[in-house]
Design an enzyme around this catalytic site. Structure first.
Site, PDB file in Angstrom:
ATOM      1  N   ASP A  93      32.184  59.771  28.626  1.00  0.00           N
ATOM      2  CA  ASP A  93      32.941  61.135  28.689  1.00  0.00           C
ATOM      3  C   ASP A  93      32.319  61.767  27.109  1.00  0.00           C
ATOM      4  O   ASP A  93      32.582  61.506  26.215  1.00  0.00           O
ATOM      5  CB  ASP A  93      34.376  60.868  28.390  1.00  0.00           C
ATOM      6  CG  ASP A  93      35.034  60.411  29.656  1.00  0.00           C
ATOM      7  OD1 ASP A  93      34.337  60.281  30.634  1.00  0.00           O
ATOM      8  OD2 ASP A  93      36.341  60.815  29.809  1.00  0.00           O
ATOM      9  N   LYS A 155      36.249  67.707  32.420  1.00  0.00           N
ATOM     10  CA  LYS A 155      37.327  67.232  31.782  1.00  0.00           C
ATOM     11  C   LYS A 155      38.211  67.990  30.734  1.00  0.00           C
ATOM     12  O   LYS A 155      37.247  68.733  29.979  1.00  0.00           O
ATOM     13  CB  LYS A 155      37.084  65.707  31.081  1.00  0.00           C
ATOM     14  CG  LYS A 155      38.266  65.079  30.241  1.00  0.00           C
ATOM     15  CD  LYS A 155      37.693  63.979  29.712  1.00  0.00           C
ATOM     16  CE  LYS A 155      38.801  63.291  28.782  1.00  0.00           C
ATOM     17  NZ  LYS A 155      38.283  62.027  28.215  1.00  0.00           N
ATOM     18  N   LYS A 184      38.568  65.756  35.851  1.00  0.00           N
ATOM     19  CA  LYS A 184      39.559  64.887  35.144  1.00  0.00           C
ATOM     20  C   LYS A 184      40.546  65.618  34.062  1.00  0.00           C
ATOM     21  O   LYS A 184      40.116  66.593  33.176  1.00  0.00           O
ATOM     22  CB  LYS A 184      38.805  63.930  34.346  1.00  0.00           C
ATOM     23  CG  LYS A 184      39.577  62.918  33.548  1.00  0.00           C
ATOM     24  CD  LYS A 184      38.936  61.772  32.661  1.00  0.00           C
ATOM     25  CE  LYS A 184      39.472  61.050  31.732  1.00  0.00           C
ATOM     26  NZ  LYS A 184      38.750  59.810  31.081  1.00  0.00           N
TER      27      LYS A 184
END
Length: 226
Positions: A93, A155, A184
Site C-alpha cells: 500500500d 485506496k 479499498k
C-alpha cells in the site's frame, strides 16, 4: 437486507500507530489468524516477525510504503517496496505524492507510482490517494493515473488525515473505474454497518484497526460465535 458473505475476507487488519508495541503487533497477527482476515498490515520493521507468525495461515502480509505522507523520493519508495517484499510482504500500500497531484505534475506522479508497481511484481499495489485533500477533479485524475500505472487497487486514505473513507468517493471511483481497478476503503471505519455500506458502494477491501470489533458485530448479526 442480506449480510455480506465471507465478510472476513474483505478486512485488511491494520496496526500502524506510531506508538504500537511489539506485543501489540503480535496480537494483531494472532487476531488476523483467528478471524482469517484477508491481510494483516503493520509497520515494515516488524515484517519478519509477522511473517513467522502468519506462515501457516491464509492471511497475507501487507506493508505500507512512503507512509503516511508520500513525500519520499521515488528511488526510496522502490527500495522500501523491494525490502518489504524480501521480508515477507505480499501486498503493498503506497502513498502517492499528493504535491505532484496538486501541482499538476502528472508525468512525475505516474512515474512515481509505476516504478513502485514494477518493483512490487508479482504482487499488487494499492495506491493511497488521501481523498480528504482532493477535489473531485483531482480524484478523477488520480484514478486515471492509478489505472494507467497498473495498480491493483485505489485506496481512499491513510487514516492519518482529517477524514477517512466516504461513500461518495467509493461511488465515484466505482462508477468511473469500470472494473479496471479495485477499491479499498480505509480511515475511520469502526462499525460493521459502515463497512457494509462501503462494500455495497463498491469497495473490495476494508482497511481498519477495528477489525475484531467489526467482525464480532458481523458474527452477532448472523448468529455465530468466534
Amino acid at each position: 437486507m442480506e449480510e455480506i458473505k465471507n465478510f472476513n475476507k474483505y478486512i485488511d487488519h491494520t496496526i500502524l500507530r506510531p506508538e504500537a508495541t511489539k506485543q501489540e503487533i503480535i496480537q494483531v497477527c494472532q487476531e488476523a489468524i483467528k478471524y482469517n482476515f484477508a491481510t494483516c498490515f503493520l509497520p515494515p520493521c516488524y515484517l519478519k516477525l509477522a511473517k513467522e507468525i502468519l506462515k501457516d495461515s491464509q492471511v497475507k502480509l501487507g506493508a505500507p510504503i512512503s507512509f503516511p505522507f508520500g513525500y519520499q523520493d521515488t528511488e526510496i519508495k522502490v527500495l522500501e517496496t523491494k525490502k518489504a517484499i524480501e521480508e515477507g510482504a505480499e501486498e503493498i500500500d503506497m502513498v502517492i505524492n499528493i504535491s505532484y497531484l496538486k501541482s499538476k505534475e502528472y508525468d512525475k506522479l505516474l512515474e512515481d507510482i509505476s516504478r513502485v508497481v514494477e518493483a512490487a511484481k508479482p504482487y499488487g499495489v494499492k495506491v493511497i490517494v488521501e481523498t480528504c485533500y482532493l477535489t473531485r477533479e483531482e480524484k478523477i485524475k488520480i484514478l486515471e493515473i492509478a489505472i494507467k500505472a497498473g495498480c491493483e487497487y485505489i485506496k481512499t486514505s491513510t487514516g492519518f488525515g482529517p477524514k477517512g473513507a466516504e461513500l461518495e468517493d467509493i461511488r465515484l471511483f466505482k462508477e468511473l473505474a469500470k472494473d479496471k481497478i479495485k477499491i479499498k476503503a480505509s480511515g475511520g471505519i469502526r462499525t460493521y454497518l459502515q463497512a457494509k455500506n462501503l462494500i455495497i458502494a463498491g469497495a473490495s477491501r476494508i482497511g481498519t484497526s477495528a477489525g475484531v470489533k467489526i467482525m464480532n458485530e458481523y458474527l452477532n448479526l448472523i448468529g455465530r460465535e468466534k
